[in-house]
Design an enzyme around this catalytic site. Sequence first.
Site: not given
Length: 610
Positions: A16-18, A21, A139
């Site tokens: 999971r990331g910000a 998922t 990023d």
Amino acid sequence: MRPVGSKYLIEETLGRGAMGTVWRGRVREDAGQTEPAPGQPVAIKVLKEELATDQDIVLRFLRERSVLLRLNHPNIVRVRDLVVEGELLALVMDLVDGPDLHRYLRANGPLSPISAALLMAQIADALAASHADGVVHRDLKPANVLLATVSEAGGEVLRPLLTDFGIARLADSPGITRTSEFVGTPSYVAPESAAGRPQTEAVDIYGAGIMLYELTTGRPPFQGDGALQVLQAHLTQEPVRPPGVPEPLWTVVERCLRKDPGQRPGATALAHALRVVAAGVGVHASPAAVDAALAVGALLLPPAQPTVVPGTGHQPTLPDGAGDPTRVMAPQYDPAAATQVLPGGQQPGLPDGTRVMPAGAEGTRLMPPAQPLPNPGAPQQPPAQPDGPHPWQTQLRAARDRNQATQVFTAQEYEQPQQAPRPYQGGQPGGYQGGGQPAGYQGGPGQRPPRPQQGGQPAGGRPERPPVAPPPYQARRPQPEPGRYGNGSYGEPDRYAERRPQPGGREVPPGGAPPRAPERRYEPPAPREAEPPVHEPRQRREPRPRSRNRMYIPGLGCLKGCLMVLLILAIAALALWNFTPLPHYWDDVHGWYDQVSGWVSSTWHSITGK
Ligand SMILES: Nc1ncnc2c1ncn2[C@@H]1O[C@H](COP(=O)(O)OP(=O)(O)OP(=O)(O)O)[C@@H](O)[C@H]1O
């Protein structure tokens, strides 16, 4: 298994990331003629529901579609499809069967300078391709680099793949700012992004500089108690060269971290420079390669026309005086910070860092040797070639040996803000192999030997990747002899000592003669002040070492000697008695004695009358 769109099925969560998922999935068998083919595994990033329900984001997502789909490079995770279905927004990507770099670093510790340089050279290749296509990643961070295991002629290698292109653009949506005070990853945010100034491709170069620093030291250069402090550090602090980072590599890092984006190199120049550095910092590097590495500054040219990130620079993140590097960024929306979301109202005092690991996994950080990427899941190395192992194989073997004794640092130890970056301490066998490249990377002629395969996968899907926990390392690692090596690290002599530019000069001009060491002049010693006499304490005499011979008799040597002396005395006495007139003398003496005693007694009797 849940269907996603008409062509995919999702099987299990990968992480999971910000923004959402990531699931492991596959192309449906009935998907028809598609690419990837039916049955092929894929990774599907399902964006958060709050993003999927935001019309602005959906439109942006669709607009990005063509850009994302056309990015095709060996070091970029290929986006295969975008799915918009009701309230579901998903990105279908190639499945990468390997850890992300953040996780890898946490498990294996910093890389050697050569490994770090060659890994980043490949990331720079990916950036060069995307920048040429007008796409800025924005990023860059280790969590967005996945390490794929790729089979090659010489064995299996780890290839870094940059992912999450375009996700930062979605984060630009006001939909996110409505619910968040700050979006981004503070440790990797370029100063111009933090200050709300216009952004160009140079933000990716800044991120690459931070990553290079982190790859070689284990931590990013700017630390702080919270996001705001870290952002302020990006704006105001100059990075300091950590011990153990070779001079040419530091030149690259320092140029990437320039506050002025116009002074940072372009991605193509960066990739080339990093390969020059990698070739010139090993112990076996030729003098020409060393000279080229020392002159790397001349290669780090800024791009002629940097790609501009559209729509940036109009949302000041500093309340007023935007761009003033002395000001702290207000807790407002930062367009460059793409993937960390601090919810509204949350105090930004959380420890900075990527949020890849599930909660609770932050407990330990592992600091094994800086070495080429050992890949714990690969089969064993191939046998050495008849003409001796490739330097990379030796290096990898040494790395593996050391990884069996990795020291474990607790999170508290590791995350002390005041703790200096921990340099790689050399002195171990198989340091740098000059001119080579780190095992596990493909950036050049070297190959990474195969690695042992980890446990098999359970049927039906890939298990959650557990963090690798090598055994304690530090305790067994041989330390370098103090003062033996010029830079006190890496286990290699300070080969730059005689080639290093004179103080004041930054770089060696290409082709120029190596700068001469500054002349040393004799300076008379300063007159010493009168010092009180120092009475040296009397040295205690070392006690005599005691003989281990228990029969030892002081003065005679030993019992044997003593008995021998007694025997000799006895023989001498016998000889005296038998072979000299001593017995006669004795008889005479005895007779005299008798006579005298007779006289004495008769005299006594005559006196006393008795
Ligand atoms: N293409 C892929 N193949 C295999 N695993 C993937 C892929 N993409 C992402 N993952 C894994 O899924 C997990 C979550 O990825 P995600 O990109 O959502 O997180 P992140 O990059 O750490 O977070 P964010 O970028 O949102 O801050 C990571 O552990 C990553 O390794």
